[in-house]
Motif scaffolding. Structure first.
Motif, short mmCIF file in Angstrom:
data_model
loop_
_atom_site.label_atom_id
_atom_site.label_comp_id
_atom_site.label_asym_id
_atom_site.label_seq_id
_atom_site.Cartn_x
_atom_site.Cartn_y
_atom_site.Cartn_z
N SER A 214 -12.55 21.51 2.12
CA SER A 214 -11.89 21.95 0.89
C SER A 214 -10.92 20.87 0.43
O SER A 214 -10.45 20.07 1.22
N ASN A 215 -10.65 20.88 -0.87
CA ASN A 215 -9.62 20.00 -1.43
C ASN A 215 -8.29 20.72 -1.60
O ASN A 215 -7.31 20.14 -2.06
N ASP A 216 -8.27 22.00 -1.26
CA ASP A 216 -7.12 22.85 -1.56
C ASP A 216 -5.86 22.51 -0.79
O ASP A 216 -4.76 22.90 -1.21
N ASP A 217 -5.99 21.84 0.35
CA ASP A 217 -4.80 21.54 1.14
C ASP A 217 -4.09 20.27 0.70
O ASP A 217 -3.10 19.85 1.29
N LYS A 253 -17.94 24.99 3.49
CA LYS A 253 -17.47 26.37 3.46
C LYS A 253 -18.64 27.35 3.56
O LYS A 253 -18.51 28.45 4.11
N PRO A 291 -12.62 31.78 -3.12
CA PRO A 291 -11.58 31.94 -2.08
C PRO A 291 -11.08 33.38 -2.01
O PRO A 291 -10.93 34.05 -3.02
#
Length: 311
Positions: A214-217, A253, A291
């Protein structure tokens, strides 16, 4: 011991690299860095992907390539053997790694090509074991095998093999689960070296970001950081980010741990997992799942609502 490692580095193009990978892989495994991710299916896939290209694909391409080239380029055998070693090394570093940068990048940006590279990103872990993890079609059409064979025929064999050895070390260590680059970021006196190092070659921090799930962090960057030996290409073409941190998770994911043979030989063999990108009627590119809402703390209480709200 010193003589042993000298022999390893002197024979990187033959038995040296497999021995180096084995040693580092044993260290990773003994430290428990694969945790519980290395299932039987993952083990078989990693081993098959590491061995088949080395004992079947590359030897065959090299053998038939050196038989074919004299027929199409009869007057060019050893034509560049006058080129000094270090000039040859410099030219090949650029030619070899730049072509791989674009080959790699296209497999991320062109939907049709993604499934041929997907196997490399399905591993939910980083380590020596998965560094060579690729679909067989991706491997067969891998430009560097043909480039090295051609350069050997043209008289640049020694520089080509030397580049191959150095590149193998850098890319293998960049996939390692051991964060060997961390001291360069934590110790101030090493920071200037870190600044150059992370912009020049691939390190665990920059390449692990490419394998993030993921790029979310704010660390993961799976749509960039494409560099293999040189991270410099990402700097030049604007596809790189440098955070000096490591992602919170790896892989895909939507990974269903598809059968090892489907991951290795798609589309010859397809997965039986319904909805998989590798199944008979699966999507070309599987979108990440939506998500699950997570609770976050509100700064100010809101009348009629809890201080814990869903985003």
């Amino acid at each position: 011991m010193i003589k042993f490692f000298e022999a390893v580095f002197q024979n990187l193009s033959t038995w040296g690299l497999p021995v180096l990978v084995l040693i580092l892989g044993v260290i990773e495994f003994s430290l428990g860095l694969y945790k519980k991710h290395w299932s039987k299916n993952e083990r078989i896939l990693d081993i098959v992907c590491y061995t088949i290209p080395k004992i079947v694909v590359r030897p065959l391409v090299t053998y038939f390539g050196l038989k074919f080239l004299p027929l199409v380029l009869p007057d060019l055998k050893s034509v560049f053997d006058w080129v000094p070693f270090w000039w040859g090394f410099f030219i090949l570093c650029i030619a070899d790694d730049l072509t791989q940068y674009w080959y790699h990048r296209l497999h991320h940006e062109v939907p049709f090509l993604w499934r041929f590279h997907r196997t490399h990103h399905s591993a939910p872990y980083m380590g020596m074991a998965m560094a060579s993890r690729q679909n067989i079609i991706y491997t067969i059409f891998f430009s560097q095998t043909y480039l090295t064979t051609t350069l050997v025929y043209l008289g640049l064999g020694y520089p080509a093999l030397f580049v191959k050895g150095i590149k193998s070390i850098i890319t293998t260590l960049a996939h390692s689960s051991i964060p060997w680059d961390k001291p360069f970021y934590e110790k101030k006196w090493l920071n200037p070296i870190a600044w150059v190092l992370e912009r020049l070659i691939s390190t665990p921090a920059t390449h692990h970001a490419h394998h993030a799930d993921s790029n979310d962090d704010g660390v993961g960057h799976y749509k960039g950081n494409f560099g293999n030996m040189f991270f410099l290409w990402d700097i030049i073409f604007g596809t790189g980010i440098i955070t000096r941190k490591y992602p919170s998770g790896y892989g895909l994911k939507h990974y269903q741990e598809e059968e090892w043979y489907a991951q290795f030989m798609w589309p010859i063999f397809k997965s039986k997992k319904e909805g998989s990108e590798l199944s008979a009627n699966g999507p070309m590119v599987q979108d990440d799942p939506i998500p699950v809402p997570v609770a976050v703390r509100s700064e100010e209480p809101v009348i009629g609502k809890s201080k814990l709200e869903l985003t």
